[in-house]
Design an enzyme around this catalytic site. Structure first.
Site, PDB file in Angstrom:
ATOM      1  N   GLY A   1       0.756  -1.199  -0.425  1.00 41.81           N
ATOM      2  CA  GLY A   1       0.360   0.159   0.122  1.00 41.81           C
ATOM      3  C   GLY A   1       0.950   1.406   0.049  1.00 41.81           C
TER       4      GLY A   1
ATOM      5  N   GLY B   1       2.918   2.529  -3.372  1.00 39.51           N
ATOM      6  CA  GLY B   1       2.974   2.571  -4.176  1.00 39.51           C
ATOM      7  C   GLY B   1       4.239   2.348  -4.996  1.00 39.51           C
ATOM      8  N   LEU B   2       4.823   1.345  -4.197  1.00 39.00           N
ATOM      9  CA  LEU B   2       5.908   0.459  -4.484  1.00 39.00           C
ATOM     10  C   LEU B   2       5.459  -0.972  -5.661  1.00 39.00           C
ATOM     11  CD1 LEU B   2       8.032   0.834  -1.741  1.00 39.00           C
ATOM     12  CD2 LEU B   2       8.189   2.662  -4.276  1.00 39.00           C
ATOM     13  N   SER B   3       3.709  -1.105  -5.496  1.00 44.66           N
ATOM     14  CA  SER B   3       3.239  -2.529  -6.081  1.00 44.66           C
ATOM     15  C   SER B   3       3.828  -3.962  -5.560  1.00 44.66           C
ATOM     16  CB  SER B   3       4.147  -2.231  -7.804  1.00 44.66           C
ATOM     17  OG  SER B   3       2.587  -2.538  -8.692  1.00 44.66           O
ATOM     18  N   SER B   4       2.987  -3.780  -4.030  1.00 49.59           N
ATOM     19  CA  SER B   4       3.701  -5.045  -3.737  1.00 49.59           C
ATOM     20  C   SER B   4       1.638  -6.101  -4.499  1.00 49.59           C
ATOM     21  CB  SER B   4       3.610  -4.814  -2.593  1.00 49.59           C
ATOM     22  OG  SER B   4       1.660  -4.372  -2.006  1.00 49.59           O
TER      23      SER B   4
ATOM     24  N   ASP C   1       2.965  -2.434 -14.171  1.00 53.05           N
ATOM     25  CA  ASP C   1       3.760  -2.394 -13.228  1.00 53.05           C
ATOM     26  C   ASP C   1       3.768  -4.013 -13.004  1.00 53.05           C
ATOM     27  OD1 ASP C   1       2.767  -0.175 -12.050  1.00 53.05           O
ATOM     28  OD2 ASP C   1       1.503  -0.293 -10.127  1.00 53.05           O
TER      29      ASP C   1
HETATM   30  P1  ADP Z   1       0.871  -1.482  -3.738  1.00 55.47           P
HETATM   31  O1  ADP Z   1       0.670  -2.468  -5.029  1.00 55.47           O
HETATM   32  O2  ADP Z   1       0.244  -0.402  -4.345  1.00 55.47           O
HETATM   33  O3  ADP Z   1       2.122  -2.106  -2.435  1.00 55.47           O
HETATM   34  P2  ADP Z   1      -2.327  -2.161  -3.489  1.00 55.47           P
HETATM   35  O4  ADP Z   1      -3.637  -1.948  -2.061  1.00 55.47           O
HETATM   36  O5  ADP Z   1      -2.406  -2.140  -4.850  1.00 55.47           O
HETATM   37  O6  ADP Z   1      -0.866  -1.261  -2.814  1.00 55.47           O
HETATM   38  O7  ADP Z   1      -1.757  -4.112  -2.445  1.00 55.47           O
HETATM   39  C1  ADP Z   1      -1.432  -4.415  -0.827  1.00 55.47           C
HETATM   40  C2  ADP Z   1      -2.571  -5.688  -1.121  1.00 55.47           C
HETATM   41  O8  ADP Z   1      -1.613  -6.209  -1.709  1.00 55.47           O
HETATM   42  C3  ADP Z   1      -2.171  -5.825   0.179  1.00 55.47           C
HETATM   43  O9  ADP Z   1      -3.404  -5.320   0.447  1.00 55.47           O
HETATM   44  C4  ADP Z   1      -2.713  -7.267  -0.299  1.00 55.47           C
HETATM   45  O10 ADP Z   1      -3.864  -7.963  -0.874  1.00 55.47           O
HETATM   46  C5  ADP Z   1      -1.468  -7.426  -1.150  1.00 55.47           C
HETATM   47  N1  ADP Z   1      -0.238  -7.780  -0.789  1.00 55.47           N
HETATM   48  C6  ADP Z   1       1.283  -7.155  -0.531  1.00 55.47           C
HETATM   49  N2  ADP Z   1       2.231  -8.240   0.176  1.00 55.47           N
HETATM   50  C7  ADP Z   1       1.457  -8.998   0.294  1.00 55.47           C
HETATM   51  C8  ADP Z   1       1.257 -10.192   1.030  1.00 55.47           C
HETATM   52  N3  ADP Z   1       3.621  -9.972   1.858  1.00 55.47           N
HETATM   53  N4  ADP Z   1       1.017 -11.285   1.566  1.00 55.47           N
HETATM   54  C9  ADP Z   1       0.210 -11.037   1.612  1.00 55.47           C
HETATM   55  N5  ADP Z   1      -0.446 -10.154   0.573  1.00 55.47           N
HETATM   56  C10 ADP Z   1       0.317  -9.251   0.149  1.00 55.47           C
HETATM   57 MG    MG Z   2      -1.130  -2.228  -6.558  1.00 53.04          MG
END
Ligand code: ADP
Ligand code: MG
Length: 379
Positions: free
Chosen positions: A129, A131-134, A179
Site C-alpha cells: 500500500g 505505491g511500490l506495487s506490492s 507495474d
Molecule cells: P501497492 O500495490 O501499492 O503496494 P495495493 O493496495 O495495490 O498497494 O496492494 C496491496 C495489497 O497486496 C495488500 O492489501 C494485499 O492484499 C496484497 N499484498 C501485498 N503484500 C502482501 C503479502 N506480503 N502477503 C499477502 N498479500 C500481500
Molecule cells: Mg498495487
C-alpha cells in the site's frame, strides 16, 4: 506497514517452515518497482520509466494432494484455500489478500492450465500500500509460478497481461500494465522505458554515481482507488472529446486548457526527455524533469497531498537533484535522485525536516535497479 531489512532476512528458512515440512519443488520471485517518472500515463497508452527494485515477493511452492491450492503469507494472516480448477470468485475470497491468488488461479485455468494441488508459502519485502506495487509483485510471482506449473508456454509480455488480469479480477480496479511489465523485465542497475501502446521495453543504465532514494511519507494511500478511477475517466473523456482513442495521440495545443489532459501530454514529453538525458549521461537535466513532473501531478492532475508536497520540498532543501511523488498519489512514496555519495546525508536531512513539520515518521531507503521475475530450484 511492515518493513524488512533486505535480502539476507532468512526468508527461505521461514518459508520452508511455513510449508509444514513439505519440500519445495520450486521458488519464484518477482520485484516491486518504483516509477522514476511518468505517472497516470500508462492507461493513456503513454510512456513510463519505472525501475524494478531490490524488494520482492518470494514464493516457495510444494505439491499437495486434493486439488486445492493453499497459500500462507508470512506478513498477512489467514490461510487462502482455493479450488485448483479456478472455481472461486476472486471478488469474494477471504482473507482479502487471497483475491490476488484466486485471480491468478482463474486466469491460468482459463488459459488452459491444469493445476495440481499446491501448498504455497510467500513473503514480500515490498511494503504494501505504498505505491511500490506490492500487489503486482504478488500477482506476477503467482501468475509466473502457476503458468509454469500448469505447463503454459507464455512469454513475459503474456505473463504481464495475465498478472494484470488477475489483479483486476481481485480488485475491480482497471490498472495499467506498467507495474507488471516492470516486474517482469527488470534488469540490475537499469530503469525501463516502456511504451504503453506497443509494450516495447528499453532498459537504460542508471549511472553508478547516481542514487535513487525512495521515502515513504508515513501516510497510507487513501482515496487512491476512487480518485484513480475518476482521473482515468477524465482522461478517457478528454480523449473522446478530441476524437482520439487515447491521450497518447493528443498534442499540447489540443489540451492547453484541460489540466488533466495537459498533465498526460506534458508527462509523456518529460518521460522521453528523461530517457534521453539518462542515455546521454546528461545528469543535470534529470532533477528538473522530476520537479516538473511533481508540479504537474500536484497542480494539473491534483493527486498530491500537502504531506507529499512537504516531503518533496524537504528532499530538495536537503540537496536532492529532484523529487516527485511516485505511483498513483494520495499518500505513499516520493522518489528522489541524488549523487550517490550524498545519499545518506540527503536522507537524514530530509527526514528530519519532514518529521519536524508534519510529525509523521517517514521511511527512507536507497533503491537499486534489479532483475525481473525469475524461477529457481533453490532459493
Ligand atoms: P501497492 O500495490 O501499492 O503496494 P495495493 O493496495 O495495490 O498497494 O496492494 C496491496 C495489497 O497486496 C495488500 O492489501 C494485499 O492484499 C496484497 N499484498 C501485498 N503484500 C502482501 C503479502 N506480503 N502477503 C499477502 N498479500 C500481500
Ligand atoms: Mg498495487
Amino acid at each position: 506497514m511492515y518493513q524488512h531489512d533486505g535480502p539476507m532476512d532468512g526468508r527461505p528458512e521461514q518459508l520452508t517452515a511455513a510449508l509444514n515440512g513439505a519440500t519445495p519443488i520450486g521458488w519464484w520471485r518477482a520485484p516491486g518497482r518504483v516509477n522514476l517518472i511518468g505517472d497516470h500515463t500508462d492507461y493513456c497508452e503513454g510512456f513510463v520509466l519505472p525501475m524494478a527494485i531490490d524488494r520482492d515477493c518470494l514464493l516457495a511452492v510444494a505439491e499437495a494432494d486434493g486439488g486445492r491450492i493453499r497459500v500462507r503469507s508470512l506478513e498477512l494472516d489467514g490461510v487462502v484455500d482455493l479450488d485448483a480448477a479456478g472455481r472461486d470468485d476472486p471478488r469474494t475470497v477471504e482473507p482479502a489478500w487471497g483475491r490476488f491468488v484466486a485471480g491468478a488461479v482463474q486466469v491460468v485455468n482459463e488459459r488452459g492450465a491444469s493445476l495440481p494441488g499446491l501448498d504455497i508459502a510467500l513473503s514480500s519485502t515490498v511494503p504494501a500500500g505504498s505505491g511500490l506495487s506490492s500487489s503486482s509483485a504478488l500477482a506476477v510471482a503467482l501468475t509466473f509460478a502457476l503458468a509454469q506449473l500448469g505447463e503454459l508456454k507464455l512469454d513475459r509480455r503474456e505473463i504481464a497481461r495475465d498478472a494484470l488480469d488477475a489483479e483486476v479480477r481481485a480488485t475491480g480496479v482497471p490498472g495499467g500494465l506498467m507495474d507488471q511489465l516492470a516486474s517482469l523485465y527488470g534488469e540490475a542497475d537499469h530503469a525501463l522505458l516502456i511504451d504503453c501502446r506497443s509494450l516495447d521495453v528499453e532498459a537504460i543504465a542508471i549511472p553508478p554515481d547516481l542514487a535513487v532514494i525512495v521515502v515513504h511519507s508515513g501516510l497510507p494511500r487513501t482515496l487512491a482507488d476512487s480518485e484513480y478511477a475518476q482521473r482515468r475517466a477524465d482522461c478517457e473523456r478528454a480523449a473522446g472529446g478530441l476524437g482520439l482513442p487515447t491521450l497518447r495521440d493528443a498534442t499540447f495545443d489540443q489540451v492547453r486548457d484541460d489540466p488533466r489532459a495537459r498533465h498526460v501530454v506534458t508527462e509523456n514529453e518529460r518521460v522521453l526527455a528523461f530517457a534521453r538525458a539518462l542515455r546521454d549521461g546528461s545528469i543535470n537535466e534529470l532533477g528538473p524533469l522530476l520537479n516538473a513532473s511533481h508540479a504537474s501531478l500536484r497542480d494539473d492532475f491534483e493527486v498530491s497531498t500537502p504531506e507529499l508536497d512537504q516531503l518533496v520540498h524537504a528532499l530538495m532543501e536537503a540537496g536532492a537533484m529532484g523529487a516527485r511523488l511516485t505511483g498513483a498519489g494520495f499518500g505513499g512514496c516520493v522518489v528522489a535522485l541524488t549523487a550517490a555519495k550524498r545519499a545518506q546525508r540527503v536522507i537524514s536531512d530530509a527526514t528530519e525536516r519532514y518529521q519536524g513539520v508534519t510529525r509523521l515518521t517517514p521511511i527512507p531507503f536507497v533503491a537499486h535497479g534489479s532483475e525481473g521475475a525469475r524461477h529457481s530450484l533453490a532459493p
